[in-house]
Enzyme design. Structure first.
Site, mmCIF file in Angstrom:
data_model
loop_
_atom_site.group_PDB
_atom_site.id
_atom_site.type_symbol
_atom_site.label_atom_id
_atom_site.label_comp_id
_atom_site.label_asym_id
_atom_site.label_seq_id
_atom_site.Cartn_x
_atom_site.Cartn_y
_atom_site.Cartn_z
ATOM 1 N N GLY A 28 0.808 -1.209 0.000
ATOM 2 C CA GLY A 28 0.000 0.000 0.000
ATOM 3 C C GLY A 28 0.845 1.265 0.000
ATOM 4 C CB THR A 43 9.817 2.183 -2.979
ATOM 5 O OG1 THR A 43 9.599 0.803 -3.282
ATOM 6 C CG2 THR A 43 11.302 2.485 -3.111
ATOM 7 C CB SER A 71 4.973 4.435 -3.547
ATOM 8 O OG SER A 71 4.166 3.390 -4.029
ATOM 9 C CD GLU A 73 1.310 0.179 -7.505
ATOM 10 O OE1 GLU A 73 1.320 0.663 -8.656
ATOM 11 O OE2 GLU A 73 0.927 -0.966 -7.259
ATOM 12 C CG HIS A 92 -2.802 1.173 -3.345
ATOM 13 N ND1 HIS A 92 -3.788 0.327 -3.820
ATOM 14 C CD2 HIS A 92 -1.632 0.490 -3.480
ATOM 15 C CE1 HIS A 92 -3.234 -0.799 -4.234
ATOM 16 N NE2 HIS A 92 -1.925 -0.728 -4.026
ATOM 17 C CG HIS A 94 -2.144 -4.813 -1.293
ATOM 18 N ND1 HIS A 94 -0.866 -5.296 -1.405
ATOM 19 C CD2 HIS A 94 -2.251 -3.824 -2.219
ATOM 20 C CE1 HIS A 94 -0.218 -4.630 -2.358
ATOM 21 N NE2 HIS A 94 -1.045 -3.727 -2.862
#
Length: 215
Positions: A28, A43, A71, A73, A92, A94
């Protein structure tokens, strides 16, 4: 708001996301709109080890500050802000039930009136693409055009809102809806849903009722 305060809010949101059971490990990511770009989690650093200095700034052209790695993402966070000018924060994760529904590649239908919190009569499921790719960011941008949250097929959930507290609240709400959906699916399929007309009434009421947090 000054950068360090926003960075602290990002870290607190990450920790709260874990406390709520929406995430684990380094999965996430969280961001806020800042200047012409955004501040985002780095990250590979566990949330409990994050400090304000770890939070990464990425400008409007997608260039991040030297000496830090954002990150993986970051592209879909940028896509979310471009798709939703009203959004100032993106979460974000999971979360287990959201991810389970995403594996089925199904949207969450109007099983409960709180579906309207995401801005419509369903929560879509964006098609699968490898994490961190432009393809995934394009799927996210499209899915968020008319919604504040979307599932990501075989991946997880994204929620965006006007601030971090609301974005986290929405992410938690969608996880509850996903759990309700899976529970109902175990009994019957298709599941009973509210009509578009009924959801339209709720959407109208939500304009003056809901989570009250200072912008």
């Amino acid at each position: 708001m000054e950068r360090n305060k926003l960075a602290r809010q990002i870290i607190d949101t990450c920790l709260e996301m874990t406390r709520l059971g929406l995430n684990q490990g380094t999965a996430g990511n969280v961001s806020v709109r800042y200047q012409d770009g955004m501040l985002i989690t780095p990250t590979g650093i566990p949330y409990e080890k994050l400090t304000e200095s770890h939070i990464v700034f990425i400008d409007g052209n997608g260039k991040h500050e030297e000496g830090k790695l954002p990150s993986s993402e970051w592209r879909f966070h940028m896509a979310a802000y471009q798709s939703r000018p009203d959004a100032n924060a993106v979460v974000h994760n999971h979360a287990v039930h959201c991810t389970a529904v995403s594996i089925l590649n199904r949207p969450i239908p109007a099983i409960h009136y709180m579906i309207a919190a995401a801005g419509g009569n369903s929560i879509p499921c964006a098609p699968y693409a490898t994490f961190g790719t432009r393809e995934l960011s394009e799927h996210v941008a499209l899915a968020l055009k008319n919604r504040k949250a979307t599932l990501l097929q075989h991946h997880g959930l994204i929620a965006c809102e006007v601030n971090l507290e609301k974005a986290l609240w929405l992410a938690h709400e969608v996880e509850v809806l996903a759990q309700l959906y899976l529970t109902t699916l175990a009994i019957t399929d298709p599941v009973p849903v509210l009509s578009d007309e009924e959801i339209a009434v709720v959407l109208e009421k939500f304009k003056t009722y809901g989570l009250r947090i200072e912008e």
